[in-house]
Write a protein that holds these residues in place. Structure first.
Motif, short mmCIF file in Angstrom:
data_model
loop_
_atom_site.label_atom_id
_atom_site.label_comp_id
_atom_site.label_asym_id
_atom_site.label_seq_id
_atom_site.Cartn_x
_atom_site.Cartn_y
_atom_site.Cartn_z
N ALA A 12 -42.50 12.43 -3.97
CA ALA A 12 -41.08 12.73 -4.07
C ALA A 12 -40.47 12.73 -2.67
O ALA A 12 -39.29 13.00 -2.51
CB ALA A 12 -40.86 14.08 -4.75
N SER A 13 -41.29 12.42 -1.67
CA SER A 13 -40.87 12.25 -0.29
C SER A 13 -41.05 10.77 0.07
O SER A 13 -41.93 10.11 -0.49
CB SER A 13 -41.76 13.10 0.62
OG SER A 13 -41.62 12.71 1.98
N ARG A 21 -42.14 2.97 2.01
CA ARG A 21 -40.99 2.53 1.21
C ARG A 21 -41.14 1.04 0.85
O ARG A 21 -40.90 0.65 -0.29
CB ARG A 21 -39.70 2.78 1.98
CG ARG A 21 -38.47 2.31 1.25
CD ARG A 21 -37.19 2.47 2.08
NE ARG A 21 -36.06 2.12 1.26
CZ ARG A 21 -35.41 2.97 0.47
NH1 ARG A 21 -35.79 4.22 0.40
NH2 ARG A 21 -34.41 2.56 -0.26
N GLY A 43 -38.07 10.92 -11.15
CA GLY A 43 -37.22 11.37 -10.05
C GLY A 43 -36.47 10.23 -9.39
O GLY A 43 -36.88 9.07 -9.43
N VAL A 45 -35.67 10.61 -6.07
CA VAL A 45 -35.87 10.85 -4.64
C VAL A 45 -37.23 10.31 -4.19
O VAL A 45 -38.11 10.06 -5.00
CB VAL A 45 -35.78 12.36 -4.32
CG1 VAL A 45 -34.39 12.89 -4.60
CG2 VAL A 45 -36.82 13.15 -5.10
N GLY A 46 -37.38 10.14 -2.88
CA GLY A 46 -38.63 9.73 -2.29
C GLY A 46 -39.11 8.39 -2.81
O GLY A 46 -38.32 7.54 -3.23
N GLY A 49 -38.06 7.37 -6.44
CA GLY A 49 -36.79 6.67 -6.60
C GLY A 49 -36.87 5.23 -6.13
O GLY A 49 -36.28 4.33 -6.74
N GLU A 74 -36.14 17.29 -8.30
CA GLU A 74 -36.49 15.89 -8.06
C GLU A 74 -35.32 14.97 -8.39
O GLU A 74 -35.45 13.75 -8.30
CB GLU A 74 -37.73 15.51 -8.86
CG GLU A 74 -38.98 16.21 -8.38
CD GLU A 74 -40.23 15.84 -9.14
OE1 GLU A 74 -40.15 15.07 -10.13
OE2 GLU A 74 -41.31 16.33 -8.76
N ILE A 75 -34.23 15.54 -8.76
CA ILE A 75 -33.01 14.80 -9.11
C ILE A 75 -33.33 13.69 -10.11
O ILE A 75 -33.57 12.55 -9.75
CB ILE A 75 -32.31 14.22 -7.86
CG1 ILE A 75 -32.16 15.32 -6.79
CG2 ILE A 75 -30.96 13.65 -8.24
CD1 ILE A 75 -31.67 14.82 -5.45
N HIS A 77 -33.50 10.72 -12.35
CA HIS A 77 -32.87 9.41 -12.18
C HIS A 77 -32.05 9.06 -13.42
O HIS A 77 -32.60 8.94 -14.51
CB HIS A 77 -33.95 8.37 -11.93
CG HIS A 77 -33.47 7.11 -11.32
ND1 HIS A 77 -32.46 6.35 -11.86
CD2 HIS A 77 -33.87 6.45 -10.19
CE1 HIS A 77 -32.26 5.28 -11.11
NE2 HIS A 77 -33.10 5.32 -10.09
#
Length: 195
Positions: A12-13, A21, A43, A45-46, A49, A74-75, A77
């Motif tokens: 999640a990071s 990435r 999620g 994020v990180g 996402g 984790e917001i 998606h």
């Protein structure tokens, strides 16, 4: 083995390096190009996402499974093909395992490792016969691979169970290895001799 859906465990990071990435983007895109549905933790994020967005941007189908308690952290998606909100982590992992034909771990932290090792243990115990893989990014998993080989040498893990985990440096290589993997029947290592 025909791979229709692959579950990806990842952080999640975004991690410390942009190379993580890039690897997540490459995997998401490659899954979509092969017509393989992405199953992941839901999620935005990180690396979670990143892999989801890459698959979606390449026209892929993406199913996210997120516990209600983590939906805000984790917001969750909102742009996925489907986002399932479940009661907790056990339900999340069980649902992802149910939907997936194989499992891949990108770089990640404790949650990524925990998910990978739990689903690997399920395979060792015969609860499923699905392959697992590590996408090796910049040596991220090299020491883990060495330690897993040590477990085999010390007779805590059978070679057949170690071989359930494929390791490759590119999405193409890893997906090919997962597709070619065949389960072997081997009982869990249990030594019944008295201590």
């Amino acid at each position: 083995m025909s791979l229709r859906s692959v579950c990806v465990f990842c952080g999640a990071s975004p991690g410390a390096s942009p190379i993580y990435r890039e690897a997540a983007e490459a995997l998401g895109q490659h899954l979509a190009e092969r017509g393989i549905r992405l199953i992941y933790g839901g999620g935005a994020v990180g690396l979670m996402g990143v892999v989801a967005d890459a698959a979606l941007n390449a026209g892929g189908e993406v199913i996210g499974i997120i516990p209600q308690s983590l939906e805000r952290a984790e917001i969750g998606h909102r742009g996925l093909t489907c986002l399932e909100v479940v009661d907790g982590m056990h339900a999340r992992k069980a649902r992802m395992a149910e939907l997936a034909d194989a499992f891949i771990a990108l770089p990640g932290g404790l949650g990524t490792l925990e998910e990978l090792f739990e689903v690997w243990t399920w395979g060792q115990l015969g609860y499923h016969a699905k392959p697992l893989g590590l996408l090796e990014v910049n040596g991220f998993y090299s020491k883990l691979g060495d330690f897993l080989d040590h477990l085999v040498a010390e007779r805590f893990v059978r070679p057949q169970h170690r071989e359930m985990l494929q390791i490759a440096g590119s999405p193409r290589e890893l997906l090919d290895a997962l597709s070619e993997w065949r389960p072997s029947a081997a009982p869990k290592w249990v030594d019944r001799s008295p201590v």
